[in-house]
Scaffold this motif. Sequence first.
Motif, short mmCIF file in Angstrom:
data_model
loop_
_atom_site.label_atom_id
_atom_site.label_comp_id
_atom_site.label_asym_id
_atom_site.label_seq_id
_atom_site.Cartn_x
_atom_site.Cartn_y
_atom_site.Cartn_z
N UNK A 149 12.18 47.98 72.63
CA UNK A 149 13.59 47.59 72.60
C UNK A 149 13.82 46.18 73.07
N UNK A 150 13.03 45.71 74.05
CA UNK A 150 13.22 44.37 74.56
C UNK A 150 12.94 43.30 73.52
N UNK A 153 16.36 39.51 80.49
CA UNK A 153 16.87 40.84 80.84
C UNK A 153 15.99 41.97 80.32
N UNK A 154 15.51 41.84 79.07
CA UNK A 154 14.94 43.01 78.41
C UNK A 154 13.48 42.88 78.03
N UNK A 155 12.92 41.67 78.03
CA UNK A 155 11.55 41.50 77.57
C UNK A 155 10.58 41.81 78.69
N UNK A 205 23.02 44.08 75.04
CA UNK A 205 21.86 44.30 75.92
C UNK A 205 22.20 44.18 77.39
N UNK A 206 23.21 43.38 77.73
CA UNK A 206 23.61 43.28 79.13
C UNK A 206 24.16 44.61 79.64
N UNK A 207 25.05 45.23 78.86
CA UNK A 207 25.60 46.52 79.25
C UNK A 207 24.51 47.59 79.26
N UNK A 208 23.62 47.57 78.27
CA UNK A 208 22.52 48.55 78.23
C UNK A 208 21.62 48.41 79.46
N UNK A 209 21.37 47.18 79.88
CA UNK A 209 20.54 46.96 81.07
C UNK A 209 21.20 47.51 82.33
N UNK A 211 15.86 46.98 88.30
CA UNK A 211 16.56 45.75 87.96
C UNK A 211 15.97 44.64 88.81
N UNK A 212 15.14 43.81 88.20
CA UNK A 212 14.41 42.78 88.93
C UNK A 212 15.25 41.51 89.03
N UNK A 213 14.80 40.59 89.85
CA UNK A 213 15.49 39.31 89.99
C UNK A 213 15.55 38.55 88.67
N UNK A 214 14.43 38.44 87.89
CA UNK A 214 14.55 37.77 86.58
C UNK A 214 15.57 38.43 85.67
N UNK A 215 15.66 39.77 85.69
CA UNK A 215 16.67 40.45 84.87
C UNK A 215 18.08 40.07 85.32
N UNK A 216 18.29 40.02 86.63
CA UNK A 216 19.61 39.64 87.13
C UNK A 216 19.95 38.21 86.73
N UNK A 217 18.98 37.31 86.81
CA UNK A 217 19.21 35.93 86.39
C UNK A 217 19.50 35.85 84.89
#
Length: 297
Positions: A105-106, A149-151, A262-266, A277-283
């Motif tokens: 999905x990412x 966020x997703x990769x 993808x933001x809402x899905x995350x 939810x990691x720091x890179x995902x939050x960034x």
Amino acid sequence: MTTSTAAPSAPPAPPVPARTWGVTAVTALTPAVWGTTYLVTTEFLPEDRPLLAGTLRALPAGLAVLAITRTLPRGAWWWRAAVLGTLNIGAFFALLFVAAYRLPGGVAATVAAVQPLLVAGLAFALLGERPTARRLGWGLAGAAGVALMVLRGNAAFDLAGIVAAFAGTAVMAAGIVLGKRWGRPDGVGLMTFTGWQLAAGGLLLAPIALLVEGAPPALDGRAVAGYAWLAVVGTLLAYALWFRGLERLPVSSASFLPLLSPAVATVLGWLVLGQSLTLPQALGFALALTAIAAAQR
């Protein structure tokens, strides 16, 4: 003695009217609702039936609207509605099905995040909307934010899946631009216009779903609730808001709004499914939202 006169500074960009921000906020509800699709699909629907989900999202809602409004296309709008329904619904859902089965999905979401750049090119060719370097830059920033966020590091890259994901993004981009170019026929309500496209897309998907996935399985109450959410809220109401927004917003601005999905899905994966939810995902989340907001000016 000579005096030098400072060059006048460039005038500031005009502020976006509050009414435009209101239209943008309402239109943004559509990709936000689309972001619930992953959660609903994995938690409520039968496994391995994405084309059935696409058909049930589009066809019943489209036929119901046609039955209520009793208004059919006329003249050139027969083929225009069919083209828009194919691009926005039928072909888009089918290509997503191929991408979903062949890619993580990412990867699929990252490919789809290039849509603002595709729309910019099509809008210039068909509408004469010249893309600015600023907006193109935010398009790249938005794609980078989605990727963060997703990769995942172990993501697999399948050529056929990549092609399908890109083609799905391209057909939706074409649907956005052609919808802006053609507008809506005089005297036809927004819900009727939405029903035409849903019916056309659903009629395209139905035989493909039967051929590829076979007859629908027996559905329990949980599955019926999931399909009802996707059909009524995630498709009929969401697409009506989406088409309304496309009528009122520049396509180059509206094309950034799907980055919300993808933001809402995350976020839902983190809140509801207990995903990390990691720091890179939050960034990446922050970068994607910044790109969306900046592109509206």
